[in-house]
Scaffold this active site. Structure first.
Site, PDB file in Angstrom:
ATOM      1  N   GLY A  15      28.554  -5.045  56.121  1.00  0.00           N
ATOM      2  CA  GLY A  15      29.313  -4.443  55.022  1.00  0.00           C
ATOM      3  C   GLY A  15      29.330  -2.935  54.890  1.00  0.00           C
ATOM      4  O   GLY A  15      29.771  -2.433  53.868  1.00  0.00           O
ATOM      5  N   SER A  21      29.628   3.130  50.903  1.00  0.00           N
ATOM      6  CA  SER A  21      29.180   1.728  50.881  1.00  0.00           C
ATOM      7  C   SER A  21      27.681   1.616  50.618  1.00  0.00           C
ATOM      8  O   SER A  21      26.891   2.393  51.175  1.00  0.00           O
ATOM      9  CB  SER A  21      29.432   1.055  52.233  1.00  0.00           C
ATOM     10  N   ILE A  95      29.051  -7.932  51.107  1.00  0.00           N
ATOM     11  CA  ILE A  95      30.454  -8.265  51.391  1.00  0.00           C
ATOM     12  C   ILE A  95      31.137  -8.735  50.116  1.00  0.00           C
ATOM     13  O   ILE A  95      30.636  -9.628  49.430  1.00  0.00           O
ATOM     14  CB  ILE A  95      30.515  -9.420  52.423  1.00  0.00           C
ATOM     15  N   TYR A 150      26.905  -9.056  41.075  1.00  0.00           N
ATOM     16  CA  TYR A 150      27.235  -8.286  39.867  1.00  0.00           C
ATOM     17  C   TYR A 150      27.100  -9.175  38.638  1.00  0.00           C
ATOM     18  O   TYR A 150      27.361 -10.387  38.708  1.00  0.00           O
ATOM     19  CB  TYR A 150      28.659  -7.709  39.992  1.00  0.00           C
ATOM     20  N   TYR A 160      37.339  -8.261  36.298  1.00  0.00           N
ATOM     21  CA  TYR A 160      36.633  -8.727  37.515  1.00  0.00           C
ATOM     22  C   TYR A 160      37.199 -10.072  37.994  1.00  0.00           C
ATOM     23  O   TYR A 160      36.837 -10.563  39.045  1.00  0.00           O
ATOM     24  CB  TYR A 160      35.134  -8.812  37.218  1.00  0.00           C
ATOM     25  N   LYS A 167      30.830 -14.478  42.503  1.00  0.00           N
ATOM     26  CA  LYS A 167      29.436 -14.027  42.363  1.00  0.00           C
ATOM     27  C   LYS A 167      28.538 -15.151  41.822  1.00  0.00           C
ATOM     28  O   LYS A 167      27.373 -15.265  42.202  1.00  0.00           O
ATOM     29  CB  LYS A 167      29.363 -12.793  41.454  1.00  0.00           C
TER      30      LYS A 167
HETATM   31  P1  NAI Z   1      32.406  -1.669  50.138  1.00  0.00           P
HETATM   32  O1  NAI Z   1      33.878  -1.795  49.955  1.00  0.00           O
HETATM   33  O2  NAI Z   1      31.913  -0.425  50.758  1.00  0.00           O
HETATM   34  O3  NAI Z   1      31.819  -2.938  50.908  1.00  0.00           O
HETATM   35  C1  NAI Z   1      32.431  -4.199  50.947  1.00  0.00           C
HETATM   36  C2  NAI Z   1      32.389  -4.654  52.389  1.00  0.00           C
HETATM   37  O4  NAI Z   1      32.833  -6.002  52.567  1.00  0.00           O
HETATM   38  C3  NAI Z   1      33.261  -3.769  53.302  1.00  0.00           C
HETATM   39  O5  NAI Z   1      32.476  -3.191  54.310  1.00  0.00           O
HETATM   40  C4  NAI Z   1      34.247  -4.768  53.874  1.00  0.00           C
HETATM   41  O6  NAI Z   1      34.727  -4.431  55.151  1.00  0.00           O
HETATM   42  C5  NAI Z   1      33.397  -6.041  53.862  1.00  0.00           C
HETATM   43  N1  NAI Z   1      34.199  -7.225  54.104  1.00  0.00           N
HETATM   44  C6  NAI Z   1      35.338  -7.621  53.451  1.00  0.00           C
HETATM   45  N2  NAI Z   1      35.825  -8.746  54.001  1.00  0.00           N
HETATM   46  C7  NAI Z   1      34.970  -9.095  55.008  1.00  0.00           C
HETATM   47  C8  NAI Z   1      34.925 -10.165  55.943  1.00  0.00           C
HETATM   48  N3  NAI Z   1      35.861 -11.122  55.963  1.00  0.00           N
HETATM   49  N4  NAI Z   1      33.918 -10.213  56.853  1.00  0.00           N
HETATM   50  C9  NAI Z   1      32.954  -9.239  56.858  1.00  0.00           C
HETATM   51  N5  NAI Z   1      32.945  -8.207  55.982  1.00  0.00           N
HETATM   52  C10 NAI Z   1      33.937  -8.135  55.071  1.00  0.00           C
HETATM   53  O7  NAI Z   1      31.812  -1.790  48.648  1.00  0.00           O
HETATM   54  P2  NAI Z   1      30.328  -2.002  48.090  1.00  0.00           P
HETATM   55  O8  NAI Z   1      30.407  -1.680  46.644  1.00  0.00           O
HETATM   56  O9  NAI Z   1      29.349  -1.302  48.933  1.00  0.00           O
HETATM   57  O10 NAI Z   1      30.144  -3.588  48.180  1.00  0.00           O
HETATM   58  C11 NAI Z   1      29.033  -4.211  48.734  1.00  0.00           C
HETATM   59  C12 NAI Z   1      28.587  -5.379  47.894  1.00  0.00           C
HETATM   60  O11 NAI Z   1      28.054  -4.902  46.653  1.00  0.00           O
HETATM   61  C13 NAI Z   1      29.694  -6.371  47.520  1.00  0.00           C
HETATM   62  O12 NAI Z   1      29.186  -7.690  47.565  1.00  0.00           O
HETATM   63  C14 NAI Z   1      30.000  -5.977  46.089  1.00  0.00           C
HETATM   64  O13 NAI Z   1      30.603  -7.023  45.357  1.00  0.00           O
HETATM   65  C15 NAI Z   1      28.591  -5.678  45.606  1.00  0.00           C
HETATM   66  N6  NAI Z   1      28.522  -4.944  44.355  1.00  0.00           N
HETATM   67  C16 NAI Z   1      29.231  -3.796  44.201  1.00  0.00           C
HETATM   68  C17 NAI Z   1      29.235  -3.144  42.994  1.00  0.00           C
HETATM   69  C18 NAI Z   1      30.072  -1.927  42.802  1.00  0.00           C
HETATM   70  O14 NAI Z   1      30.336  -1.560  41.634  1.00  0.00           O
HETATM   71  N7  NAI Z   1      30.500  -1.250  43.857  1.00  0.00           N
HETATM   72  C19 NAI Z   1      28.435  -3.622  41.836  1.00  0.00           C
HETATM   73  C20 NAI Z   1      27.677  -4.827  42.132  1.00  0.00           C
HETATM   74  C21 NAI Z   1      27.744  -5.462  43.348  1.00  0.00           C
END
Ligand code: NAI
Length: 278
Positions: A15, A21, A95, A150, A160, A167
């Site tokens: 991810g 990220s 992810i 989350y 959301y 989630k």
């Molecule tokens: P991000 O957008 O940088 O990371 C999300 C990742 O999921 C990306 O690297 C994307 O390429 C990957 N992804 C999407 N479809 C995919 C697939 N089919 N196979 C493999 N990878 C795939 O954003 P972030 O915020 O770093 O997200 C990481 C995690 O943190 C997620 O689960 C998100 O829901 C969670 N999260 C984020 C919060 C926020 O406010 N940003 C708050 C709480 C949890």
């Protein structure tokens, strides 16, 4: 300051899309703490190319895998254990993606095919990762698996939409597979419930700025940043947390225990005063 918490440990980090990220920050910290790991992301996401920079910095190889494809995951685990020269000690599932959120669909007007995609990418992929790890006997004894989640799994955040259900499923998978993996290999499985964070996935949610500020004002310690989340994740991968499993771990500056805060009350009073004066 580094403590060598992950010295000699091997991992897989899902991810990391760009510098914002959460997984990107975890990778940098894991390197700093002495781990060796492979990076992986969906082939489509890799076209942006930013992950190459991270790979160079961490001296890590990249193995593309769509986390919804069991075949891709089988190849990923096989290659990862070969490249790293042994079984895997830690896995980060970072992810999340909802086509409904991307296309601005209201909760009452969801596209159900997309809903299933949301669930597949953001939740079932976690089950698939652990299923493949189990079948290949790829995890080390006392390994640690973490997924990011989350608080919308427990409480209503209207924008959301279907990610809330994803989630909730993700957290349930962590508990159920956590039981199984503990019995099989003493492997622990947890979710970390993170504050709103300014990343690509985060800022894609409608009204993000407002609930980022609201959460910040509500949390006595303020929102946890991506770096804070990386630190917590490293601790969960380290040997210092060997008996923590099947938990949804709140990492939110205190948000989840609050009813209302003075900062939020003051914000409301200020708005009321401004309205009265205008
Ligand atoms: P991000 O957008 O940088 O990371 C999300 C990742 O999921 C990306 O690297 C994307 O390429 C990957 N992804 C999407 N479809 C995919 C697939 N089919 N196979 C493999 N990878 C795939 O954003 P972030 O915020 O770093 O997200 C990481 C995690 O943190 C997620 O689960 C998100 O829901 C969670 N999260 C984020 C919060 C926020 O406010 N940003 C708050 C709480 C949890």
């Amino acid at each position: 300051m580094a403590y060598n918490l992950l010295k000699g440990k091997r991992g897989i980090i899902f991810g990391a899309l760009d510098e914002k990220s959460i997984a990107w920050k975890v990778a940098l910290k894991a390197k700093e703490e002495g781990a060796e790991f492979v990076l992986t992301n969906a082939p489509l996401a890799m076209r942006m190319g930013a992950i190459n920079k991270l790979a160079e910095e961490c001296n890590a190889q990249i193995i593309p895998a769509d986390a919804t494809s069991v075949e891709d995951l089988e190849n990923l685990f096989k290659q990862a254990t070969e490249i790293l020269g042994g079984k895997i000690d830690f896995v980060l599932h970072s992810i999340g993606m909802s086509p409904n959120i991307r296309k601005g669909k209201d909760y009452g007007d969801l596209n159900y095919e997309w809903f299933q995609k949301t669930l597949d990418i953001s939740a079932l992929s976690f089950h698939k990762v652990m299923h493949v790890a189990e079948k290949q006997d790829a995890m080390s004894e006392w390994g640690s698996i973490v997924a990011l989640t989350y608080i919308a799994a427990q409480r209503v955040f209207p924008d959301y939409t279907d990610m809330s259900q994803a989630k909730a499923v993700l957290e349930s998978i962590a508990r159920n597979y956590g039981y199984r993996f503990a019995k099989l290999k003493n492997v622990r499985v947890n979710t970390i419930s993170q504050s709103p964070t300014m990343t690509t996935a985060g800022t894609g949610v409608g009204g993000f700025d407002a609930f980022f500020d609201y959460a910040d004002k509500m949390s006595p310690l303020g929102n946890a940043t991506a770096e804070d989340c990386a630190n917590y994740t490293i601790m969960m991968f380290s040997d210092l947390t060997r008996k923590v499993t099947m938990q949804n771990l709140m990492h939110d500056g205190g948000f989840s225990s609050m009813g209302i805060s003075e900062d939020v009350v003051n914000m409301i009073y200020q708005n009321q005063k401004q309205e009265a004066n205008s």
